[in-house]
Design a protein around this motif. Structure first.
Motif, PDB file in Angstrom:
ATOM      1  N   VAL A 117       0.851  -1.181   0.000  1.00 30.05           N
ATOM      2  CA  VAL A 117       0.000   0.000   0.000  1.00 30.05           C
ATOM      3  C   VAL A 117       0.892   1.237   0.000  1.00 30.05           C
ATOM      4  O   VAL A 117       1.725   1.407   0.900  1.00 30.05           O
ATOM      5  N   TYR A 118       0.763   2.088  -1.022  1.00 28.54           N
ATOM      6  CA  TYR A 118       1.516   3.334  -1.051  1.00 28.54           C
ATOM      7  C   TYR A 118       0.726   4.376  -0.284  1.00 28.54           C
ATOM      8  O   TYR A 118      -0.307   4.867  -0.749  1.00 28.54           O
ATOM      9  N   ASN A 119       1.194   4.679   0.924  1.00 26.08           N
ATOM     10  CA  ASN A 119       0.439   5.480   1.883  1.00 26.08           C
ATOM     11  C   ASN A 119      -0.930   4.827   2.113  1.00 26.08           C
ATOM     12  O   ASN A 119      -1.007   3.815   2.783  1.00 26.08           O
ATOM     13  N   ASP A 120      -1.998   5.324   1.531  1.00 32.31           N
ATOM     14  CA  ASP A 120      -3.295   4.667   1.717  1.00 32.31           C
ATOM     15  C   ASP A 120      -3.869   4.126   0.412  1.00 32.31           C
ATOM     16  O   ASP A 120      -5.054   3.812   0.324  1.00 32.31           O
ATOM     17  N   GLN A 121      -2.995   3.974  -0.610  1.00 33.68           N
ATOM     18  CA  GLN A 121      -3.443   3.496  -1.919  1.00 33.68           C
ATOM     19  C   GLN A 121      -2.904   2.081  -2.165  1.00 33.68           C
ATOM     20  O   GLN A 121      -1.682   1.876  -2.219  1.00 33.68           O
ATOM     21  N   LEU A 122      -3.790   1.110  -2.322  1.00 29.82           N
ATOM     22  CA  LEU A 122      -3.383  -0.244  -2.622  1.00 29.82           C
ATOM     23  C   LEU A 122      -2.747  -0.282  -4.017  1.00 29.82           C
ATOM     24  O   LEU A 122      -3.357   0.138  -4.990  1.00 29.82           O
ATOM     25  N   ILE A 123      -1.510  -0.808  -4.098  1.00 26.12           N
ATOM     26  CA  ILE A 123      -0.835  -0.828  -5.400  1.00 26.12           C
ATOM     27  C   ILE A 123      -0.470  -2.249  -5.858  1.00 26.12           C
ATOM     28  O   ILE A 123      -0.342  -2.479  -7.063  1.00 26.12           O
ATOM     29  N   VAL A 124      -0.284  -3.200  -4.926  1.00 27.37           N
ATOM     30  CA  VAL A 124       0.007  -4.579  -5.315  1.00 27.37           C
ATOM     31  C   VAL A 124      -0.804  -5.525  -4.436  1.00 27.37           C
ATOM     32  O   VAL A 124      -0.774  -5.410  -3.198  1.00 27.37           O
ATOM     33  N   HIS A 125      -1.490  -6.446  -5.074  1.00 28.11           N
ATOM     34  CA  HIS A 125      -2.334  -7.414  -4.346  1.00 28.11           C
ATOM     35  C   HIS A 125      -2.186  -8.778  -5.005  1.00 28.11           C
ATOM     36  O   HIS A 125      -2.379  -8.920  -6.226  1.00 28.11           O
ATOM     37  N   GLU A 126      -1.807  -9.770  -4.212  1.00 27.92           N
ATOM     38  CA  GLU A 126      -1.689 -11.159  -4.665  1.00 27.92           C
ATOM     39  C   GLU A 126      -0.884 -11.283  -5.964  1.00 27.92           C
ATOM     40  O   GLU A 126      -1.291 -11.936  -6.916  1.00 27.92           O
ATOM     41  N   GLY A 127       0.267 -10.609  -5.960  1.00 32.12           N
ATOM     42  CA  GLY A 127       1.189 -10.746  -7.083  1.00 32.12           C
ATOM     43  C   GLY A 127       0.832  -9.951  -8.320  1.00 32.12           C
ATOM     44  O   GLY A 127       1.421 -10.185  -9.384  1.00 32.12           O
ATOM     45  N   GLU A 128      -0.081  -9.001  -8.217  1.00 33.87           N
ATOM     46  CA  GLU A 128      -0.459  -8.182  -9.360  1.00 33.87           C
ATOM     47  C   GLU A 128      -0.467  -6.705  -8.987  1.00 33.87           C
ATOM     48  O   GLU A 128      -0.928  -6.328  -7.897  1.00 33.87           O
ATOM     49  N   TYR A 129       0.040  -5.882  -9.901  1.00 34.08           N
ATOM     50  CA  TYR A 129      -0.030  -4.431  -9.708  1.00 34.08           C
ATOM     51  C   TYR A 129      -1.458  -3.963  -9.930  1.00 34.08           C
ATOM     52  O   TYR A 129      -2.060  -4.252 -10.975  1.00 34.08           O
ATOM     53  N   VAL A 130      -2.013  -3.230  -8.960  1.00 35.83           N
ATOM     54  CA  VAL A 130      -3.395  -2.761  -9.060  1.00 35.83           C
ATOM     55  C   VAL A 130      -3.482  -1.258  -8.808  1.00 35.83           C
ATOM     56  O   VAL A 130      -4.570  -0.724  -8.581  1.00 35.83           O
ATOM     57  N   GLY A 131      -2.337  -0.583  -8.843  1.00 34.18           N
ATOM     58  CA  GLY A 131      -2.324   0.850  -8.582  1.00 34.18           C
ATOM     59  C   GLY A 131      -2.793   1.662  -9.771  1.00 34.18           C
ATOM     60  O   GLY A 131      -3.304   1.131 -10.767  1.00 34.18           O
ATOM     61  N   LYS A 132      -2.595   2.977  -9.674  1.00 36.28           N
ATOM     62  CA  LYS A 132      -3.017   3.889 -10.729  1.00 36.28           C
ATOM     63  C   LYS A 132      -2.384   3.492 -12.057  1.00 36.28           C
ATOM     64  O   LYS A 132      -1.163   3.290 -12.149  1.00 36.28           O
ATOM     65  N   GLU A 133      -3.198   3.405 -13.086  1.00 42.38           N
ATOM     66  CA  GLU A 133      -2.740   2.873 -14.366  1.00 42.38           C
ATOM     67  C   GLU A 133      -1.618   3.707 -14.974  1.00 42.38           C
ATOM     68  O   GLU A 133      -0.691   3.172 -15.591  1.00 42.38           O
ATOM     69  N   SER A 134      -1.686   5.014 -14.802  1.00 40.94           N
ATOM     70  CA  SER A 134      -0.695   5.884 -15.450  1.00 40.94           C
ATOM     71  C   SER A 134       0.588   6.037 -14.635  1.00 40.94           C
ATOM     72  O   SER A 134       1.571   6.609 -15.130  1.00 40.94           O
ATOM     73  N   TRP A 135       0.595   5.521 -13.424  1.00 44.24           N
ATOM     74  CA  TRP A 135       1.722   5.768 -12.523  1.00 44.24           C
ATOM     75  C   TRP A 135       3.040   5.186 -13.039  1.00 44.24           C
ATOM     76  O   TRP A 135       4.069   5.881 -13.002  1.00 44.24           O
ATOM     77  N   PRO A 136       3.105   3.935 -13.510  1.00 40.82           N
ATOM     78  CA  PRO A 136       4.389   3.418 -14.001  1.00 40.82           C
ATOM     79  C   PRO A 136       5.015   4.290 -15.089  1.00 40.82           C
ATOM     80  O   PRO A 136       6.227   4.536 -15.075  1.00 40.82           O
ATOM     81  N   ALA A 137       4.209   4.758 -16.028  1.00 36.66           N
ATOM     82  CA  ALA A 137       4.751   5.594 -17.099  1.00 36.66           C
ATOM     83  C   ALA A 137       5.203   6.948 -16.559  1.00 36.66           C
ATOM     84  O   ALA A 137       6.215   7.503 -17.015  1.00 36.66           O
ATOM     85  N   GLU A 138       4.455   7.484 -15.603  1.00 33.06           N
ATOM     86  CA  GLU A 138       4.861   8.765 -14.998  1.00 33.06           C
ATOM     87  C   GLU A 138       6.205   8.621 -14.308  1.00 33.06           C
ATOM     88  O   GLU A 138       7.083   9.494 -14.432  1.00 33.06           O
ATOM     89  N   ILE A 139       6.371   7.523 -13.564  1.00 29.04           N
ATOM     90  CA  ILE A 139       7.635   7.300 -12.859  1.00 29.04           C
ATOM     91  C   ILE A 139       8.766   7.096 -13.847  1.00 29.04           C
ATOM     92  O   ILE A 139       9.868   7.641 -13.685  1.00 29.04           O
ATOM     93  N   ALA A 140       8.520   6.309 -14.895  1.00 30.01           N
ATOM     94  CA  ALA A 140       9.556   6.063 -15.898  1.00 30.01           C
ATOM     95  C   ALA A 140      10.027   7.359 -16.547  1.00 30.01           C
ATOM     96  O   ALA A 140      11.205   7.500 -16.905  1.00 30.01           O
ATOM     97  N   SER A 141       9.135   8.326 -16.679  1.00 25.96           N
ATOM     98  CA  SER A 141       9.493   9.587 -17.329  1.00 25.96           C
ATOM     99  C   SER A 141      10.529  10.371 -16.542  1.00 25.96           C
ATOM    100  O   SER A 141      11.200  11.241 -17.098  1.00 25.96           O
TER     101      SER A 141
END
Length: 589
Positions: A117-141
């Motif tokens: 859980v990133y602060n209060d946002q669930l991002i990984v559950h049972e081996g799958e990423y479930v966080g904000k869809e655009s977040w990986p691309a934002e971080i990669a940028s």
């Protein structure tokens, strides 16, 4: 002319070219007063005041090669929470141009069932990423040039939350192997956001060495580096450091000591001796509180870090959320400047003009060519130098331009040229790297056979889909192939069993972790994939910087349909490369 005569002529010309190039390089080194200092990436090492930006901008400012990553071996970091998740691309763009070299996403909480859980946002559950869809691309940028950032970290735990207690319990119940929920979830995080370089340990309550070591070893096996963020409990951190790094050499490579709140009395001198030669980075708290009356201004922080100069591996700011509130959109740059100025930290190599075309050490470049480059951040104009040696003078200034390309006059055939682009902008004059290329030899063409359609590449292992063998020949050094072993192999098979007489190849180092670089290898050729003939052996090889392309030549007149590298790395349990090229020299009609 028959093929045997062509091959013989090519070998003779290549040997002559190598001799001429070697002679030129030796003359250049003698003129410069010695050999290359071998400055490399030093993610946690001590202070190195060398290599500040040249404010004079003259040709004789001595622009040597970049170290790739941090020019001085130091880093400047900022920790941030909710804005790094909800701020979107606007926040990422602000960070890219801030001058900080490391961004720490604070923080991941580990629930009792293993959820991340990133602060209060669930991002990984049972081996799958479930966080904000655009977040990986934002971080990669954050790492996309132009940027000052070359390391991304995710914190784990915080004061008052029993994250490391939960980690201990999860390890006791299911371990840290590939079937455990901890392994699956942190693997899913890495696969979803491969630009994460490190996990930051912020254990402020549990202090259980055995489980922390097991957790750290698991993370290292997944491809993460580890940063410690202590404020007390020195013996715990020292023991954990020693045990993780004894099992996974170099896994813990940075220590960020809190110098605020509960750690307000901390000094680098009391921590530096604990971590086997790694100097710590100190952290201070920016302006904060309801009326921003608490904490430190950028000027105050600069003064504090100046008092620690020479004792630190860098510095960090706590907390971006407060910087944003108290200082607005320009606050991050103000605090980054405070640390960078105080500790004489150059921003990452992407601050300079970069990504040259022709690429560094290219061969068979056309005699009529256009020099081009990407601007470092805040670049406004560029002074371009071109000469037949790396010892530039004012007479070698080719142009002063606001463009990022320049067409040369016709160059001499079979000649080595050196060039440099000095960038002017808001950060003053930043002396560029020295690049080189060699012009073509009449009658001979160079062909990279990894560009051939139908090429098949296999490996002992890969981290697909983002770090697989396909990334080895995608002509993008920002991507890489990665295998979770200290010894690995790569095998190249040409389409329809076509055979080529390869006599040269290149390796390009990947974005991080020099311990994963190839150190020793054998290249072999085969025409049936079963019986192999050794063609080239290299040992004791070192890459002096990230994204460095190294070229290797060998004698070979026999076309082979298969080529295979057997690779041993520098000691980590992961092997990686950004790019591989297989070069054939052919007669040009």
């Amino acid at each position: 002319m028959n093929n045997n005569n062509v091959n013989s002529m090519i070998l003779i010309l290549k040997r002559i070219s190598v001799i001429l190039l070697f002679t030129t390089l030796m003359s250049t080194l003698a003129a410069c007063g010695g050999s290359d200092s071998g400055e490399g990436e030093n993610p946690g090492g001590g202070s190195n005041s060398g290599g500040g930006a040249n404010s004079g901008g003259g040709a004789n400012s001595g622009g040597g090669t970049s170290s790739g990553g941090l020019d001085s071996g130091l880093d400047s970091a900022i920790y941030g929470g909710g804005p790094f998740y909800f701020g979107g691309q606007v926040t990422m763009d602000e960070l890219k141009h801030s001058g900080f070299t490391t961004i720490n996403f604070w923080t991941i909480h580990v629930n009792s069932n293993g959820d991340l859980v990133y602060n209060d946002q669930l991002i990984v559950h049972e081996g799958e990423y479930v966080g904000k869809e655009s977040w990986p691309a934002e971080i990669a940028s954050l790492k996309v040039i132009p940027t000052s950032i070359d390391r991304i970290q995710f914190g784990v735990a915080s004061y008052g939350v029993p994250d490391f207690e939960r980690i201990q319990s999860l390890i006791a119940s299911s371990g840290t192997g590939p079937s455990s929920i901890l392994y699956k979830n942190f693997q899913a995080l890495k696969q979803a956001i491969p630009s994460i370089d490190a996990i930051d340990f912020d254990d402020e309550s549990n202090y259980h060495v055995e489980s922390a070591v097991k957790f750290g070893v698991m993370l290292a096996d997944l491809g993460y580096k580890i940063t410690f963020a202590p404020y007390t409990a020195k013996s715990f951190w020292a023991d954990t450091f020693e045990q993780i790094n004894s099992q996974r050499a170099g896994a813990v490579d940075r220590v960020h000591v809190q110098g605020y709140d509960g750690g307000a009395g901390n000094q680098p001198s009391t921590w530096n001796a604990l971590f086997d030669g790694i100097n710590v980075s100190m952290g201070l708290w920016s302006k904060n509180g309801d009326s921003c009356a608490q904490g430190r201004s950028a000027d105050n922080i600069e003064d504090a870090f100046r008092a620690w100069q020479g004792k630190l591996a860098g510095g960090f700011i706590w907390l971006y959320d407060d910087v944003q509130k108290c200082n607005g959109s320009k606050g991050a740059a103000q605090y980054a400047s405070a640390i960078n100025n105080a500790l004489d930290i150059n921003k990452s190599s992407s601050s300079r003009a970069n990504t040259p075309q022709p690429a560094h050490e290219s061969t068979f470049v056309e005699t009529s060519t256009t020099l081009s480059w990407q601007a470092g951040f805040s670049g406004e104009s560029y002074q371009v130098y071109l000469a037949d040696s790396a010892n530039f003078t004012d007479a070698d200034l080719l142009t002063d331009t606001s463009q990022t390309n320049f067409e040369t006059e016709t160059l001499l055939e079979d000649s080595t040229y050196y060039w440099r682009v000095d960038q002017q902008g808001a950060n003053g004059t930043i002396t560029g790297e020295v690049w080189s290329f060699r012009t073509k030899i009449a009658g001979i063409a160079i062909v990279d056979r990894t560009a051939d359609a139908g090429l098949s590449v296999t490996a002992r292992g890969e981290n697909s889909p983002n770090e697989g063998v396909a990334q080895l020949f995608d002509n993008d050094a920002q991507t890489k192939w990665l295998d979770f072993r200290d010894n690995s192999w790569l095998e190249f098979a040409f389409a329809d069993q076509q055979a080529f007489a390869i006599t040269e190849y290149t390796f390009t180092s990947a974005n991080d972790s020099p311990g994963r670089d190839p150190k020793e290898w054998t290249l072999s050729g085969s025409n049936d994939g079963v019986t192999w003939q050794a063609l080239d052996f290299q040992s004791g090889q070192n890459f002096s910087k990230r994204y460095e392309k190294k070229r290797y030549s060998f004698d070979n007149e026999i076309p082979y349909a298969f080529y295979r590298f057997e690779i041993e790395n520098h000691g980590e349990n992961i092997t990686q490369l950004a790019e591989v090229e297989l070069i054939e020299y052919t007669s040009q009609e």
